[in-house]
Design an enzyme around this catalytic site. Structure first.
Site, mmCIF file in Angstrom:
data_model
loop_
_atom_site.group_PDB
_atom_site.id
_atom_site.type_symbol
_atom_site.label_atom_id
_atom_site.label_comp_id
_atom_site.label_asym_id
_atom_site.label_seq_id
_atom_site.Cartn_x
_atom_site.Cartn_y
_atom_site.Cartn_z
ATOM 1 N N ARG A 153 80.006 42.423 49.014
ATOM 2 C CA ARG A 153 79.604 42.336 50.417
ATOM 3 C C ARG A 153 78.557 41.243 50.573
ATOM 4 O O ARG A 153 78.090 40.675 49.595
ATOM 5 C CB ARG A 153 79.053 43.693 50.896
ATOM 6 C CG ARG A 153 78.087 44.266 49.888
ATOM 7 C CD ARG A 153 76.966 45.002 50.449
ATOM 8 N NE ARG A 153 76.113 44.209 51.295
ATOM 9 C CZ ARG A 153 75.205 43.329 50.831
ATOM 10 N NH1 ARG A 153 75.041 43.093 49.535
ATOM 11 N NH2 ARG A 153 74.465 42.649 51.671
ATOM 12 N N GLY A 154 78.175 40.967 51.837
ATOM 13 C CA GLY A 154 77.239 39.883 52.113
ATOM 14 C C GLY A 154 78.060 38.652 52.466
ATOM 15 O O GLY A 154 79.024 38.311 51.765
ATOM 16 N N ALA A 155 77.664 37.984 53.549
ATOM 17 C CA ALA A 155 78.522 36.937 54.109
ATOM 18 C C ALA A 155 78.946 35.850 53.101
ATOM 19 O O ALA A 155 80.149 35.588 52.937
ATOM 20 C CB ALA A 155 77.845 36.331 55.327
ATOM 21 N N GLN A 179 71.773 49.322 52.040
ATOM 22 C CA GLN A 179 71.736 48.082 51.237
ATOM 23 C C GLN A 179 70.303 47.702 50.855
ATOM 24 O O GLN A 179 70.088 47.061 49.837
ATOM 25 C CB GLN A 179 72.374 46.918 52.024
ATOM 26 C CG GLN A 179 73.872 46.996 52.185
ATOM 27 C CD GLN A 179 74.261 47.659 53.483
ATOM 28 O OE1 GLN A 179 73.554 48.535 53.986
ATOM 29 N NE2 GLN A 179 75.394 47.272 54.048
ATOM 30 N N ASP A 184 75.012 37.025 59.253
ATOM 31 C CA ASP A 184 76.472 37.099 59.027
ATOM 32 C C ASP A 184 77.223 36.073 59.852
ATOM 33 O O ASP A 184 78.252 35.551 59.419
ATOM 34 C CB ASP A 184 76.977 38.505 59.329
ATOM 35 C CG ASP A 184 76.574 39.425 58.199
ATOM 36 O OD1 ASP A 184 75.406 39.857 58.185
ATOM 37 O OD2 ASP A 184 77.397 39.653 57.298
ATOM 38 N N ASN A 241 73.521 39.939 62.494
ATOM 39 C CA ASN A 241 73.136 40.365 61.141
ATOM 40 C C ASN A 241 73.184 41.887 61.121
ATOM 41 O O ASN A 241 73.466 42.535 62.132
ATOM 42 C CB ASN A 241 71.738 39.833 60.790
ATOM 43 C CG ASN A 241 71.427 39.986 59.306
ATOM 44 O OD1 ASN A 241 72.257 39.639 58.458
ATOM 45 N ND2 ASN A 241 70.270 40.506 58.967
ATOM 46 N N LYS A 242 72.897 42.452 59.979
ATOM 47 C CA LYS A 242 72.992 43.901 59.791
ATOM 48 C C LYS A 242 72.321 44.675 60.914
ATOM 49 O O LYS A 242 71.223 44.317 61.350
ATOM 50 C CB LYS A 242 72.375 44.248 58.431
ATOM 51 C CG LYS A 242 72.372 45.719 58.065
ATOM 52 C CD LYS A 242 73.750 46.349 58.104
ATOM 53 C CE LYS A 242 74.781 45.649 57.254
ATOM 54 N NZ LYS A 242 76.164 46.048 57.561
#
Ligand code: MRU
Length: 342
Positions: free
Chosen positions: A46-48, A192, A233, A243-244
């Site tokens: 995960r993570g852009a 996360q 993101d 973003n998150k």
């Protein structure tokens, strides 16, 4: 020390299974586009930026057994991988880049097209590693000795090729001998922050304090936060930033408390075709992610749930973007445009 988040090993894509951290450091080996789709969808990786790298290798895996039908298989694989998660720009940026590369070699032998695609995926990984170090180096200039910094979610080595964006800035500052304290939002629902960011910061022996998401305001009110650094993101061309979920809360609080709010991200996260944040597709995830923590229900099983994975911070609440092309300041439409023309 960088994290071995994502590697090409023994003709397979090897990723850390991030759902098992911090308790177990285990790897998953993907040898098909279907497996790559699965590890993205289930957030094992995960993570852009890491999603961009995974998708690139996924494209290669989707065509590596192709014969004459390579372009049909390519188009199908790209379509399929693009259905895994909708928000991170890097995933689509990478799929577009792989497609362009393949079509630039149309008419060449199939074997040649395959090897060009594998090389391109490896290049995307290497570039990400270099870009994150540049972001870290440039961003570290904004961090002072004895700064207390708040971060959200995980924009570390686990979210990228191996070094991180927001955490890359902190790793670089720490390696220069600056004494920093990092407050980490746990980042519900999937944690996360507590599972991944705290794990990464402690590996680097950085002074780390974990907080629940609802504690940020009182920390800021107490004057305990000097700066906020988060990742992204997808960034629209006016600087609105997805973003998150929870990032927008922090940006508003930072604005009220006059605390600089920095977003660290590579140019591949910026969507120059997206006018503003309104158009950014926001992923909605499974209700059980909110009803449960790990495998344990912490709510009635039938309660309705709202579970968007991201929110959009309006550009006016961002102090600056830390990119590999430099620190971009307001007005963002102009500074982003300039960064892309360098
Ligand atoms: O849902 P995730 O964990 O893939 O979301 C990732 C984030 O939102 C990160 O915080 C981030 O900043 C983007 S990756 C550097």
């Amino acid at each position: 020390m960088p994290v071995p988040t994502i590697e090409w090993k023994d003709n397979r894509l090897r990723v850390i299974d991030q759902t098992l951290l911090p308790h177990k450091l285990k790897f998953v080996d993907c040898d098909s586009a279907k497996m790559v789709w699965g590890v993205i969808k289930n957030m094992r990786t995960r993570g852009a930026p890491a999603l961009g790298v995974a998708a690139a290798f996924g494209v290669y895996l989707g065509v590596r057994r192709s014969k004459k039908s390579i372009f049909r298989d390519l188009d199908r694989t790209i379509q399929y991988l693009s259905s895994s998660r909708p928000t991170a720009r890097n995933l689509f940026w990478s799929l577009e880049r792989m497609k362009k590369t393949a079509y630039a070699h149309r008419g060449k032998p199939v074997q040649r097209i395959k090897s060009v695609l594998l090389e391109e995926a490896k290049r995307i990984l290497e570039e990400d590693r270099a870009v994150c170090r540049k972001i870290g180096m440039l961003g570290s200039r904004l961090i002072g000795d004895n700064d207390n910094i708040l971060t959200h979610c995980n924009a570390g080595g686990l979210a990228t090729g191996d070094y991180g964006t927001a955490l890359g800035v902190l790793f670089a500052a720490h390696s220069q001998g600056k004494r920093i304290k990092v407050y980490v939002d746990e980042t519900r629902p999937l944690l996360q922050g507590s599972r991944l960011t705290a794990w990464e910061l402690l590996r680097e022996k950085i002074d780390t304090v974990l907080i629940c998401d609802n504690m940020a305001a009182s920390l800021m009110a107490a004057g305990k936060i000097d700066k906020i650094v988060v990742g992204a993101d997808r960034i629209a061309k006016n600087g609105d930033t997805a973003n998150k979920i929870g990032t927008y809360n922090l940006a508003l609080l930072a604005h009220y408390h006059k605390i600089p709010f920095y977003v660290a991200a590579p140019l591949s996260t910026i969507d120059v075709n997206m006018k503003s944040g309104e158009g950014i597709p926001i992923e909605n995830r499974q209700p059980d992610e909110v009803r449960k923590i790990g495998n344990v229900y912490i709510a009635p099983k039938k309660v309705d749930v709202f579970n968007p994975a991201f929110d959009v911070t309006p550009n006016k609440f961002v102090t600056a973007f830390i990119t590999e092309a430099g620190i971009l300041r307001k007005p963002f439409t102009a500074s982003i445009k300039k960064a892309f023309s360098i």
